[in-house]
Each structure stands twice: as structure tokens, then as C-alpha cells.
Design a protein around this motif. Sequence first.
Motif, PDB file in Angstrom:
ATOM      1  N   THR A 182       0.829  -1.200   0.000  1.00 16.66           N
ATOM      2  CA  THR A 182       0.000   0.000   0.000  1.00 16.66           C
ATOM      3  C   THR A 182       0.869   1.259   0.000  1.00 16.66           C
ATOM      4  O   THR A 182       0.594   2.210  -0.733  1.00 16.66           O
ATOM      5  CB  THR A 182      -0.952   0.008   1.226  1.00 16.66           C
ATOM      6  OG1 THR A 182      -1.818  -1.130   1.124  1.00 16.66           O
ATOM      7  CG2 THR A 182      -1.776   1.281   1.290  1.00 16.66           C
ATOM      8  N   ARG A 183       1.929   1.258   0.787  1.00 13.53           N
ATOM      9  CA  ARG A 183       2.854   2.395   0.815  1.00 13.53           C
ATOM     10  C   ARG A 183       3.513   2.607  -0.545  1.00 13.53           C
ATOM     11  O   ARG A 183       3.697   3.728  -0.982  1.00 13.53           O
ATOM     12  CB  ARG A 183       3.932   2.203   1.892  1.00 13.53           C
ATOM     13  CG  ARG A 183       3.461   2.450   3.290  1.00 13.53           C
ATOM     14  CD  ARG A 183       4.583   2.236   4.295  1.00 13.53           C
ATOM     15  NE  ARG A 183       5.704   3.139   4.112  1.00 13.53           N
ATOM     16  CZ  ARG A 183       5.806   4.345   4.636  1.00 13.53           C
ATOM     17  NH1 ARG A 183       4.818   4.820   5.382  1.00 13.53           N
ATOM     18  NH2 ARG A 183       6.871   5.090   4.447  1.00 13.53           N
ATOM     19  N   GLN A 184       3.860   1.505  -1.220  1.00 11.48           N
ATOM     20  CA  GLN A 184       4.500   1.605  -2.534  1.00 11.48           C
ATOM     21  C   GLN A 184       3.530   2.203  -3.554  1.00 11.48           C
ATOM     22  O   GLN A 184       3.899   3.041  -4.348  1.00 11.48           O
ATOM     23  CB  GLN A 184       4.981   0.223  -3.017  1.00 11.48           C
ATOM     24  CG  GLN A 184       6.021  -0.414  -2.107  1.00 11.48           C
ATOM     25  CD  GLN A 184       7.184   0.503  -1.829  1.00 11.48           C
ATOM     26  OE1 GLN A 184       7.887   0.945  -2.729  1.00 11.48           O
ATOM     27  NE2 GLN A 184       7.393   0.832  -0.560  1.00 11.48           N
ATOM     28  N   GLU A 185       2.288   1.731  -3.516  1.00  8.90           N
ATOM     29  CA  GLU A 185       1.276   2.253  -4.438  1.00  8.90           C
ATOM     30  C   GLU A 185       1.009   3.730  -4.176  1.00  8.90           C
ATOM     31  O   GLU A 185       0.901   4.515  -5.114  1.00  8.90           O
ATOM     32  CB  GLU A 185      -0.019   1.451  -4.297  1.00  8.90           C
ATOM     33  CG  GLU A 185       0.094   0.026  -4.786  1.00  8.90           C
ATOM     34  CD  GLU A 185      -1.076  -0.849  -4.372  1.00  8.90           C
ATOM     35  OE1 GLU A 185      -2.056  -0.316  -3.791  1.00  8.90           O
ATOM     36  OE2 GLU A 185      -1.015  -2.061  -4.625  1.00  8.90           O
ATOM     37  N   THR A 186       0.920   4.115  -2.928  1.00  6.45           N
ATOM     38  CA  THR A 186       0.658   5.496  -2.556  1.00  6.45           C
ATOM     39  C   THR A 186       1.815   6.405  -2.961  1.00  6.45           C
ATOM     40  O   THR A 186       1.599   7.498  -3.474  1.00  6.45           O
ATOM     41  CB  THR A 186       0.410   5.611  -1.036  1.00  6.45           C
ATOM     42  OG1 THR A 186      -0.668   4.738  -0.687  1.00  6.45           O
ATOM     43  CG2 THR A 186       0.076   7.026  -0.634  1.00  6.45           C
ATOM     44  N   SER A 187       3.037   5.953  -2.765  1.00  8.56           N
ATOM     45  CA  SER A 187       4.202   6.803  -3.064  1.00  8.56           C
ATOM     46  C   SER A 187       4.460   6.925  -4.573  1.00  8.56           C
ATOM     47  O   SER A 187       5.119   7.849  -5.002  1.00  8.56           O
ATOM     48  CB  SER A 187       5.454   6.278  -2.358  1.00  8.56           C
ATOM     49  OG  SER A 187       5.842   5.043  -2.909  1.00  8.56           O
ATOM     50  N   SER A 188       3.929   6.008  -5.373  1.00  6.04           N
ATOM     51  CA  SER A 188       4.170   6.062  -6.823  1.00  6.04           C
ATOM     52  C   SER A 188       3.139   6.947  -7.537  1.00  6.04           C
ATOM     53  O   SER A 188       3.232   7.152  -8.732  1.00  6.04           O
ATOM     54  CB  SER A 188       4.163   4.656  -7.423  1.00  6.04           C
ATOM     55  OG  SER A 188       2.883   4.078  -7.302  1.00  6.04           O
ATOM     56  N   ARG A 189       2.169   7.456  -6.804  1.00  2.00           N
ATOM     57  CA  ARG A 189       1.147   8.327  -7.414  1.00  2.00           C
ATOM     58  C   ARG A 189       1.619   9.747  -7.551  1.00  2.00           C
ATOM     59  O   ARG A 189       2.431  10.261  -6.915  1.00  2.00           O
ATOM     60  CB  ARG A 189      -0.140   8.311  -6.584  1.00  2.00           C
ATOM     61  CG  ARG A 189      -0.813   6.977  -6.643  1.00  2.00           C
ATOM     62  CD  ARG A 189      -2.091   7.010  -5.854  1.00  2.00           C
ATOM     63  NE  ARG A 189      -2.577   5.649  -5.711  1.00  2.00           N
ATOM     64  CZ  ARG A 189      -3.425   5.270  -4.804  1.00  2.00           C
ATOM     65  NH1 ARG A 189      -3.905   6.128  -3.946  1.00  2.00           N
ATOM     66  NH2 ARG A 189      -3.833   4.034  -4.740  1.00  2.00           N
TER      67      ARG A 189
END
Length: 189
Positions: A182-189
Motif C-alpha cells: 500500500t505504501r509503494q502504491e501510494t508513493s508512486s502516485r
Amino acid sequence: MLRPEYPILTERLTLRPFAERDLDDLHALTGDPEVVRYLYWEVHTPEETRESLRRRMAQDAITEEGQWLVLAMDLDRRVIGQVVLKWASRVHRQGELGFVMHPAFQGKGYAREAAEAMLRLGFEGLGLHRVYGACDTRNEPSWRLLSRLGMRREAHFVEDELFKGEFGDQYIYAILDREWRTRQETSSR
């Protein structure tokens, strides 16, 4: 099993297995009283550092439970620290994260870069479910970094072990694979 392709590049660092040429840089870490203050070893002599380097050079892959992956944090061909990942449990898919930094390079985000890369190796490469980190409660820079990595404080062990002649307290931080993703998805936005 985890056999990373080297080198592993972060924004500013090269993560790689230790090599013979790293002896002086490693001794700058292992021979510094401030660096080893919260670690399980005492200040190393040059001979102890040489033996320690030999062991680290062999820790470039994880082939079975209980092993450590130990990588040099290389900044412009200088080792400024190390980052480690242990395969703590095959059955429970657990790993342990750790890091050591030269004082001159602390507070600049290098340990975070290296630790994030190791979390990626643990979750994507080794298929871990949970990665934890442990540190002395007095080691504020370490527990703050674990928190910035998205790990939550799960435990505060009070005087849980005899450490360098006195009983010490320890914090345990951890992150689950789904939280990390979830952190990876959030930071890639």
C-alpha cells in the motif's frame, strides 16, 4: 531463497556484497565506539575487522532460514554503512531488517534508501509476510527510521536482555507485506 542481482542501485547508493577493498571503510565502522554503542559486538581491532569482513563477503545470498543477507552501502566507492536482512522464519514468512551507518553520513537519508531496498527484497524477492526491526530504546535515530519506513512499534521489552553489562530495553517495529505494498502504491502516485 534470495540471490539478488548486483549491484542494487538506489537514488544515491550502490548496495553490493562486501569486497576485500572495503577493509578500511569497514574498520571505520566496527572500530568506532559510537557506531557499536547499540550493537552486539564491541569495538573491533583491525584483525577482528578482517575476520568480520571475511564473514560479510560470504553473506551475499539467502539460501535457507536463519541466514543474513549483508550488503555494503556504497557511496562513490566508499562504504558508509551496511544494511542486513535475515530470513527469520520460513513457516511464518518472517524477516528481520537492520542497518549500521558511519556517523558522518547519518541523518542524510542514506539508511532509509538502503532499508527500503531491503524491504523490497524481503517482500518481493523472498516472499515475506512480515519484516521486523529491533533496537535499543535509547537509539532514537534507529527507531525513528523504522517508523519512517512505515513500520509500527509493536513492543517495548523492558530489561529483556543483558547487553554490554547492563539490562536494556528494546523496541520492536514491524510492517506486513500488504502494508508495504500500500505504501509503494501510494508513493508512486
